[in-house]
Scaffold this motif. Structure first.
Motif, short mmCIF file in Angstrom:
data_model
loop_
_atom_site.label_atom_id
_atom_site.label_comp_id
_atom_site.label_asym_id
_atom_site.label_seq_id
_atom_site.Cartn_x
_atom_site.Cartn_y
_atom_site.Cartn_z
N UNK A 1 6.61 -9.09 14.59
CA UNK A 1 5.23 -8.76 14.98
C UNK A 1 4.21 -9.51 14.15
N UNK A 2 4.55 -9.80 12.90
CA UNK A 2 3.60 -10.47 12.01
C UNK A 2 3.42 -11.95 12.37
N UNK A 3 4.26 -12.44 13.27
CA UNK A 3 4.19 -13.85 13.64
C UNK A 3 3.55 -14.08 15.00
N UNK A 4 3.14 -12.99 15.69
CA UNK A 4 2.51 -13.15 16.99
C UNK A 4 1.10 -12.55 16.98
N UNK A 5 0.30 -12.96 17.94
CA UNK A 5 -1.13 -12.60 17.96
C UNK A 5 -1.36 -11.10 18.09
N UNK A 6 -0.60 -10.45 18.98
CA UNK A 6 -0.84 -9.02 19.23
C UNK A 6 -0.45 -8.16 18.04
N UNK A 7 0.53 -8.61 17.24
CA UNK A 7 0.96 -7.83 16.09
C UNK A 7 1.82 -6.63 16.45
N UNK A 8 2.31 -6.59 17.71
CA UNK A 8 3.14 -5.47 18.17
C UNK A 8 4.38 -6.04 18.87
N UNK A 9 5.57 -5.59 18.48
CA UNK A 9 6.81 -6.08 19.11
C UNK A 9 7.78 -4.93 19.33
N UNK A 10 8.30 -4.84 20.56
CA UNK A 10 9.44 -3.99 20.86
C UNK A 10 10.63 -4.92 20.98
N UNK A 11 11.56 -4.84 20.05
CA UNK A 11 12.66 -5.81 20.00
C UNK A 11 13.50 -5.79 21.28
N UNK A 12 13.48 -4.67 22.00
CA UNK A 12 14.29 -4.55 23.21
C UNK A 12 13.67 -5.28 24.41
N UNK A 13 12.47 -5.83 24.21
CA UNK A 13 11.87 -6.69 25.24
C UNK A 13 12.39 -8.12 25.13
N UNK A 14 13.17 -8.40 24.09
CA UNK A 14 13.69 -9.74 23.83
C UNK A 14 15.21 -9.74 24.01
N UNK A 15 15.79 -10.92 24.00
CA UNK A 15 17.24 -11.05 23.96
C UNK A 15 17.67 -10.73 22.53
N UNK A 16 18.15 -9.51 22.33
CA UNK A 16 18.43 -9.04 20.97
C UNK A 16 19.44 -9.92 20.24
N UNK A 17 20.47 -10.36 20.94
CA UNK A 17 21.49 -11.18 20.29
C UNK A 17 20.92 -12.50 19.78
N UNK A 18 20.02 -13.11 20.56
CA UNK A 18 19.39 -14.35 20.12
C UNK A 18 18.54 -14.12 18.87
N UNK A 19 17.84 -12.98 18.85
CA UNK A 19 17.02 -12.64 17.68
C UNK A 19 17.90 -12.43 16.46
N UNK A 20 18.97 -11.65 16.62
CA UNK A 20 19.85 -11.32 15.49
C UNK A 20 20.54 -12.55 14.92
N UNK A 21 20.79 -13.53 15.80
CA UNK A 21 21.45 -14.76 15.34
C UNK A 21 20.58 -15.54 14.36
N UNK A 22 19.25 -15.37 14.46
CA UNK A 22 18.32 -16.11 13.59
C UNK A 22 18.09 -15.41 12.25
N UNK A 23 18.65 -14.18 12.09
CA UNK A 23 18.40 -13.39 10.87
C UNK A 23 19.63 -13.48 9.97
N UNK A 24 19.49 -14.11 8.81
CA UNK A 24 20.61 -14.19 7.87
C UNK A 24 20.88 -12.80 7.29
N UNK A 25 22.10 -12.58 6.86
CA UNK A 25 22.50 -11.24 6.39
C UNK A 25 21.65 -10.77 5.21
N UNK A 26 21.26 -11.71 4.31
CA UNK A 26 20.49 -11.28 3.15
C UNK A 26 19.03 -10.98 3.47
N UNK A 27 18.60 -11.23 4.72
CA UNK A 27 17.24 -10.88 5.15
C UNK A 27 17.17 -9.46 5.70
N UNK A 28 18.33 -8.86 5.93
CA UNK A 28 18.36 -7.54 6.54
C UNK A 28 17.95 -6.46 5.55
#
Length: 272
Positions: free
Chosen positions: A151-178
């Motif tokens: 949300x901090x990277x988009x203009x609206x500042x609001x994100x529902x993760x389930x509106x996205x392809x969750x697997x694609x999002x999770x692939x970009x997140x390294x384990x130590x960022x969790x």
């Protein structure tokens, strides 16, 4: 649905509420006795100021860029934080105050208008306090945390993760960022060739439990959208009380020492 509301550069935003001239300028807030950087505006991040960086190491850069340097005012920050929590409780009674600038909320029922609800929360907080926030939604606290980061990277500042392809999002997140994954945890995961959130989600519970015990099992469930970390509506009671502030210089006057001691005792008594 869980929701995480997080103040953007919270201490800096609090300073900007009372000093509008600080907007669009690099601003940092320092820790007690002006030791380290504890909050940075986006402009300060852009010139390379790091979180936790000792002030003496970045003072020259800050001066060169005409940055504004503020000593911390924790009384102010705590007051604004309390006001934000009061606003959040008008949307749902299920609020967990996670830190001075973060709160988890829980919503049930019809979730079709969840993004609009997030916008209402964001707008209400900004209108009543002047603090910009990011709002993230997910079916677990961990997913809400990831959504808030998005949300901090988009203009609206609001994100529902389930509106996205969750697997694609999770692939970009390294384990130590969790959320909740420290160095030891991420090292054990790397030893099993697990490097990102999607791999954790797809790894068997047996393997995760073997290398990371119950923490690994809980993390997998959270990434699958199964809530394994419940909302804490009442914070755990403090096991100790601390009121301490160093002088920043040598003290040779006994009366100064007595005065500081008396002040810290009074603060500790107030907390008690």
């Amino acid at each position: 649905m869980f929701c995480l509301v997080d103040g953007n550069n919270f201490y800096v935003s609090c300073e900007r509420v009372f000093n509008p001239s600080f907007h669009n300028k690099p601003v940092v807030v320092l820790s007690n006795n002006d030791g380290c950087v504890v909050s940075r505006s986006n402009e300060a991040k852009a010139i390379g100021i790091k979180m936790g960086q000792p002030y003496f190491k970045c003072k020259q850069v800050l001066t060169y860029h005409n940055a504004i340097v503020c000593s911390s005012n924790y009384t102010l920050y705590a007051d604004i934080s309390t006001r934000i929590v009061d606003i959040l409780k008008t949307f749902t009674p299920d609020v967990e105050v996670y830190s001075i600038d973060e709160s988890f909320l829980y919503f049930s029922g019809n979730m079709k208008a969840i993004t609009q609800l997030g916008l209402s929360i964001k707008q209400s907080i900004f209108k009543k306090t002047g603090i910009p926030v990011g709002v993230g939604f997910g079916k677990s606290k961990t997913l809400a945390k990831i959504a808030n980061h998005m949300a901090k990277k988009i203009t609206t500042g609001v994100v529902n993760i389930h509106d996205y392809d969750e697997n694609k999002v999770l692939k970009t997140i390294s384990s130590n960022q969790l959320w909740g994954v420290g160095n030891g945890f991420s090292t054990r995961l790397r030893q099993k060739n697990i490097h990102n959130a999607l791999q954790i989600k797809k790894t068997t519970l047996k393997l995760l439990k073997a290398c990371c015990h119950v923490h690994g099992e809980r993390l997998k469930l959270e990434l699958m959208g199964i809530s394994a970390i419940p909302l804490k509506l009442t914070p755990d009671p403090n096991k100790s009380i601390l009121s301490s502030k160093s002088f920043g210089k040598k003290i040779n006057n006994i009366d100064q020492l007595k005065g500081a001691l008396a002040q810290n005792i009074a603060r500790a008594a107030e907390k008690l």
